[in-house]
Scaffold this motif. Structure first.
Motif, PDB file in Angstrom:
ATOM      1  N   THR A 164       0.830  -1.201   0.000  1.00 11.54           N
ATOM      2  CA  THR A 164       0.000   0.000   0.000  1.00 11.54           C
ATOM      3  C   THR A 164       0.866   1.252   0.000  1.00 11.54           C
ATOM      4  N   VAL A 165       1.948   1.237   0.765  1.00 10.87           N
ATOM      5  CA  VAL A 165       2.878   2.376   0.749  1.00 10.87           C
ATOM      6  C   VAL A 165       3.387   2.604  -0.670  1.00 10.87           C
ATOM      7  N   GLY A 166       3.799   1.533  -1.336  1.00 13.19           N
ATOM      8  CA  GLY A 166       4.274   1.660  -2.715  1.00 13.19           C
ATOM      9  C   GLY A 166       3.208   2.225  -3.631  1.00 13.19           C
ATOM     10  N   ASP A 167       1.969   1.783  -3.447  1.00 12.30           N
ATOM     11  CA  ASP A 167       0.862   2.290  -4.271  1.00 12.30           C
ATOM     12  C   ASP A 167       0.646   3.784  -4.034  1.00 12.30           C
ATOM     13  N   LEU A 168       0.709   4.210  -2.778  1.00 14.12           N
ATOM     14  CA  LEU A 168       0.529   5.627  -2.452  1.00 14.12           C
ATOM     15  C   LEU A 168       1.624   6.473  -3.092  1.00 14.12           C
ATOM     16  N   LEU A 169       2.854   5.999  -2.987  1.00 15.87           N
ATOM     17  CA  LEU A 169       3.974   6.726  -3.586  1.00 15.87           C
ATOM     18  C   LEU A 169       3.814   6.816  -5.104  1.00 15.87           C
ATOM     19  N   ARG A 170       3.435   5.688  -5.727  1.00 15.63           N
ATOM     20  CA  ARG A 170       3.299   5.665  -7.183  1.00 15.63           C
ATOM     21  C   ARG A 170       2.175   6.586  -7.651  1.00 15.63           C
ATOM     22  N   LEU A 189      11.659   6.780   6.363  1.00 18.56           N
ATOM     23  CA  LEU A 189      11.059   5.450   6.460  1.00 18.56           C
ATOM     24  C   LEU A 189      10.455   5.010   5.132  1.00 18.56           C
ATOM     25  N   MET A 190       9.855   5.927   4.404  1.00 16.27           N
ATOM     26  CA  MET A 190       9.182   5.568   3.158  1.00 16.27           C
ATOM     27  C   MET A 190      10.144   5.176   2.044  1.00 16.27           C
ATOM     28  N   GLN A 191      11.452   5.308   2.288  1.00 14.35           N
ATOM     29  CA  GLN A 191      12.418   4.833   1.291  1.00 14.35           C
ATOM     30  C   GLN A 191      12.233   3.338   1.040  1.00 14.35           C
ATOM     31  N   HIS A 192      11.726   2.607   2.055  1.00 16.62           N
ATOM     32  CA  HIS A 192      11.480   1.173   1.878  1.00 16.62           C
ATOM     33  C   HIS A 192      10.444   0.904   0.799  1.00 16.62           C
ATOM     34  N   HIS A 240      11.105   0.936  -3.868  1.00 17.14           N
ATOM     35  CA  HIS A 240      11.322  -0.183  -4.783  1.00 17.14           C
ATOM     36  C   HIS A 240       9.995  -0.713  -5.319  1.00 17.14           C
ATOM     37  N   LEU A 241       8.968  -0.714  -4.486  1.00 22.44           N
ATOM     38  CA  LEU A 241       7.645  -1.146  -4.937  1.00 22.44           C
ATOM     39  C   LEU A 241       7.012  -0.088  -5.832  1.00 22.44           C
ATOM     40  N   PRO A 299      22.058   7.831  -9.525  1.00 29.53           N
ATOM     41  CA  PRO A 299      22.843   6.665  -9.068  1.00 29.53           C
ATOM     42  C   PRO A 299      22.343   5.389  -9.701  1.00 29.53           C
ATOM     43  N   ALA A 300      23.271   4.508 -10.028  1.00 27.57           N
ATOM     44  CA  ALA A 300      22.905   3.235 -10.650  1.00 27.57           C
ATOM     45  C   ALA A 300      22.142   2.372  -9.656  1.00 27.57           C
ATOM     46  N   LYS A 301      21.195   1.579 -10.147  1.00 26.40           N
ATOM     47  CA  LYS A 301      20.437   0.688  -9.278  1.00 26.40           C
ATOM     48  C   LYS A 301      21.297  -0.479  -8.865  1.00 26.40           C
TER      49      LYS A 301
END
Length: 236
Positions: free
Chosen positions: A59-65, A85-88, A91-92, A234-236
């Motif tokens: 859900t966090v990833g969805d909100l960010l996207r 914290l939301m850096q986690h 990736h999603l 920065p490269a992934k």
């Protein structure tokens, strides 16, 4: 022309601080004109908090996207998240994102490596201090991350959620957070990561007993440099 910066806002205070920092840094780097365009979008802060409390990072990833999609439609060419914290969730969020993401953790790790630090302290919310937000990326670079003792971690966490995220700054809280940083210094830390976006409201290079790695300032600087073509993603 400078690239258009998108800010994916999470907490109001931290996002506003990052927005201001971008223009302060742009003035230092390029003068009073030629600054990048910046657009900010947020989903409700409480939606992020509720998702994290459920350990629901999808859900966090969805909100960010969602914010990234709005920012892309507004013309943003890349985006940043001024929240540790939301850096986690990035990736999603990157899956299906219309624009690339410049990550705070990469920029902090680069600054610490450039200074050849071997042991650094970390203050932030409990989940940042006791999780892997910085521990993994710095550990892979040979840097040890030390965090406050249990009672100190609870103290810092409480100050962040009860005061700083609401824009409340108390002299007593500043004194106590600086005491925590002093203890980290006594344990051998060569610097301290301000792993809370609002931490600069209390801690600065001027009042800290050890060098400060301000995650907001480093993110804002990285965003401006990338927007102005002075650095690469920065490269992934």
């Amino acid at each position: 022309m400078a690239k258009h910066i998108g800010i994916v806002a999470v907490s109001p205070e931290g996002s506003a601080l990052c927005y201001r920092q971008i223009f302060h840094i742009a003035t230092k780097l390029v003068g009073p004109t030629g600054h990048p365009r910046v657009t900010l979008h947020n989903e409700p802060f409480e939606a992020y908090v509720e998702a994290v409390m459920r350990d629901d990072w999808h859900t966090v990833g969805d909100l960010l996207r969602r914010s990234a999609e709005v920012l892309a439609k507004a013309g943003a060419e890349f985006c940043i998240v001024p929240d540790n914290l939301m850096q986690h969730g990035i990736h999603l969020a990157e899956v299906g994102s219309p624009i690339p993401w410049l990550k705070m953790t990469d920029l902090v790790a680069e600054a610490i490596s450039a200074d050849r630090r071997r042991v650094v302290g970390l203050i932030g919310t409990r989940m940042v201090m006791l999780g892997s937000t910085y521990q993994t990326i710095l550990g892979m670079r040979g840097v040890q991350v030390l965090v406050p003792r249990e009672e100190e971690a609870s103290l810092v966490d409480g100050i962040i959620f009860r005061e700083l995220v609401h824009g409340v700054v108390r002299a007593e809280s500043q004194r106590r957070v600086l005491e925590v940083i002093n203890h980290l210094s006594e344990c051998g830390c060569e610097g301290v990561i301000l792993g809370c976006t609002e931490a600069p409201l209390l801690v600065s290079a001027e009042n800290s007993p050890i060098p400060v790695y301000d995650s907001v300032a480093l993110l804002a600087t990285g965003a401006v440099r990338y927007a102005m073509g002075q650095s690469e993603m920065p490269a992934k």
